[in-house]
Design a protein around this motif. Sequence first.
Motif, short mmCIF file in Angstrom:
data_model
loop_
_atom_site.label_atom_id
_atom_site.label_comp_id
_atom_site.label_asym_id
_atom_site.label_seq_id
_atom_site.Cartn_x
_atom_site.Cartn_y
_atom_site.Cartn_z
N GLU A 337 0.82 -1.21 0.00
CA GLU A 337 0.00 0.00 0.00
C GLU A 337 0.86 1.26 0.00
O GLU A 337 0.56 2.23 -0.69
N GLN A 338 1.98 1.24 0.76
CA GLN A 338 2.82 2.43 0.79
C GLN A 338 3.46 2.67 -0.58
O GLN A 338 3.74 3.80 -0.96
N ASP A 339 3.72 1.59 -1.35
CA ASP A 339 4.26 1.75 -2.69
C ASP A 339 3.22 2.37 -3.61
O ASP A 339 3.56 3.14 -4.51
N LEU A 340 1.94 2.02 -3.42
CA LEU A 340 0.88 2.65 -4.20
C LEU A 340 0.83 4.15 -3.91
O LEU A 340 0.68 4.96 -4.83
N ASP A 341 0.99 4.51 -2.66
CA ASP A 341 1.02 5.94 -2.32
C ASP A 341 2.17 6.65 -3.02
O ASP A 341 2.01 7.77 -3.53
N LYS A 342 3.33 6.01 -3.05
CA LYS A 342 4.49 6.60 -3.73
C LYS A 342 4.22 6.72 -5.23
O LYS A 342 4.62 7.70 -5.87
N LEU A 343 3.55 5.72 -5.79
CA LEU A 343 3.24 5.73 -7.21
C LEU A 343 2.29 6.87 -7.55
O LEU A 343 2.47 7.59 -8.54
N VAL A 344 1.27 7.04 -6.73
CA VAL A 344 0.31 8.14 -6.94
C VAL A 344 1.02 9.49 -6.86
O VAL A 344 0.75 10.41 -7.66
N SER A 345 1.95 9.63 -5.93
CA SER A 345 2.71 10.87 -5.81
C SER A 345 3.57 11.11 -7.04
O SER A 345 3.65 12.24 -7.56
N LEU A 346 4.21 10.06 -7.54
CA LEU A 346 5.02 10.19 -8.75
C LEU A 346 4.16 10.58 -9.95
O LEU A 346 4.54 11.46 -10.75
N GLN A 347 2.98 9.97 -10.08
CA GLN A 347 2.08 10.32 -11.17
C GLN A 347 1.71 11.79 -11.13
O GLN A 347 1.67 12.46 -12.18
N ALA A 348 1.43 12.29 -9.94
CA ALA A 348 1.05 13.70 -9.80
C ALA A 348 2.19 14.62 -10.24
O ALA A 348 1.95 15.62 -10.93
N ARG A 349 3.42 14.27 -9.88
CA ARG A 349 4.57 15.09 -10.28
C ARG A 349 4.78 15.05 -11.79
O ARG A 349 5.06 16.07 -12.43
N ILE A 350 4.65 13.86 -12.36
CA ILE A 350 4.82 13.73 -13.81
C ILE A 350 3.76 14.52 -14.56
O ILE A 350 4.05 15.24 -15.52
N LEU A 351 2.51 14.40 -14.12
CA LEU A 351 1.41 15.09 -14.78
C LEU A 351 1.59 16.61 -14.71
O LEU A 351 1.41 17.32 -15.71
N ALA A 352 1.96 17.11 -13.53
CA ALA A 352 2.15 18.56 -13.37
C ALA A 352 3.29 19.07 -14.23
O ALA A 352 3.21 20.16 -14.82
N SER A 353 4.35 18.29 -14.33
CA SER A 353 5.49 18.71 -15.13
C SER A 353 5.17 18.68 -16.62
O SER A 353 5.45 19.63 -17.36
N ALA A 354 4.53 17.59 -17.08
CA ALA A 354 4.19 17.48 -18.50
C ALA A 354 3.20 18.55 -18.92
O ALA A 354 3.21 19.01 -20.08
N ALA A 355 2.33 18.98 -18.00
CA ALA A 355 1.33 20.00 -18.33
C ALA A 355 1.98 21.31 -18.78
O ALA A 355 1.37 22.08 -19.54
N ARG A 356 3.20 21.57 -18.32
CA ARG A 356 3.89 22.80 -18.71
C ARG A 356 4.17 22.86 -20.21
O ARG A 356 4.37 23.94 -20.77
N LEU A 357 4.18 21.71 -20.86
CA LEU A 357 4.49 21.66 -22.29
C LEU A 357 3.31 22.06 -23.17
O LEU A 357 3.47 22.35 -24.35
N VAL A 358 2.09 22.07 -22.61
CA VAL A 358 0.88 22.30 -23.40
C VAL A 358 0.69 23.79 -23.68
O VAL A 358 0.71 24.62 -22.78
#
Length: 448
Positions: A337-358
Amino acid sequence: MTPAARLQATIELMHEVDSVARPADAVVSAWFRARRYIHDIDRGRILELLYALLRHHARLGWWLGRHGREDEPRNRLLAWLTLKEGRTLDQVKRLFNGAKFAPAMLTDHEHALLLKLQGGTIDHPGMPEEVRLECPSWAADPLRRRFREAFGQEMAALLTPAPLDLRVNPIKATREAMLRALKDLGLRAEVSAMAPYGIRVHERPSLASLPMLKNGEVEIQDEGSQLVAMLVDARPGERVVDFCAGAGGKTLAIAAQMNNKGHVVACDVMEGRLKRGAERFRQAGLHNIETRLLAGETDRWIKRHKGGFDRVLVDAPCSGTGTWRRNPDARWRAQEEQDLDKLVSLQARILASAARLVKPGGRLVYATCSMLSEENENQVAAFLAAHPAFRAVPLREAAPRLTNSSHPDYLSLTPARNDTDGFFAAVMQREGALAGGPPIAIRGPFPE
């Protein structure tokens, strides 16, 4: 190969799968490459048995634990032969005969185990539901929250073999021509239910026997994955980023949508994946793709290209719960479960960073092959709350012909409902000058 030799080969291959931290399909591919002398028919039967064992991993382990036996490949196979295939003790003895290429003779402990298992079946009323449905404990509660009363139905669907779906490359071929070619090879195939370039093959051919796969006329791609790429709605002449491109399956579909015109950047943090992708791009005859190795989600390349792209796809790293019927071993790799939390956090960072390209008026597509709400609609809701410059584009607006999604606003596909892998995709638009063009026209037939 004799039936006994195939069993011994399966035991050896299972040991290989168990001993390395790579996905089973990669292990299997390497294992057979080192044993080219094994004929296609034997390969097919070994693979069929291996994946059946992987799909019954928890239940076989439960039976072995019940009788105090180690959960290892040979014991797993003995339990399978008895509980699922209904072999008698004498029949198993004849297969485990110690002859050349056959499994070693049964030990006294194995003989005793088989006596205890005789007359049983793979399912038992004493099994916990999670074991019976082959659902790892870390995913059970999130999946129950997602599916509620349909939990059992969806988990059961994940225990069936995945279909073979192909995507026709319109740069090199037409779907009609590929259907004829497959028929000429003696294969039963039909158009996909939803994907306009999709073909579903109702056979299990040796992939080496498909010339259209070798020359780039088709790619192996689940229908759900094809639909995610279609939602990017890339037009000829646009600038597009596939931010987590991997080996480029969706990049190929996007570049083909653009008819080789415009510019696609395939980004990833793994150089090996990008190299494999570049080979596939050349084979497919696609010349509008650039590969870009990133150091991470905050790579300086992102800042330098801020607001420079019409379309950005974030096919985020995820738990992969939607691919379990295709990759049954994936559910048992270490995931807490703690790895899922880390994964969700990583997804949020990736999404926020990629959004800058739009660019203003451009679109951002967030996708996963997960069926967990934490990684999907919850992730999108958090992003939109933190980034008011973006709005969600409802599915009825982005792709009005896609009517069989289980979510009213986003693409949400599951094996039980759609007979695809589990996929999620949300389309979001950066406010500003409107991107031109009508909604994407995904042709039917469509399910009711």
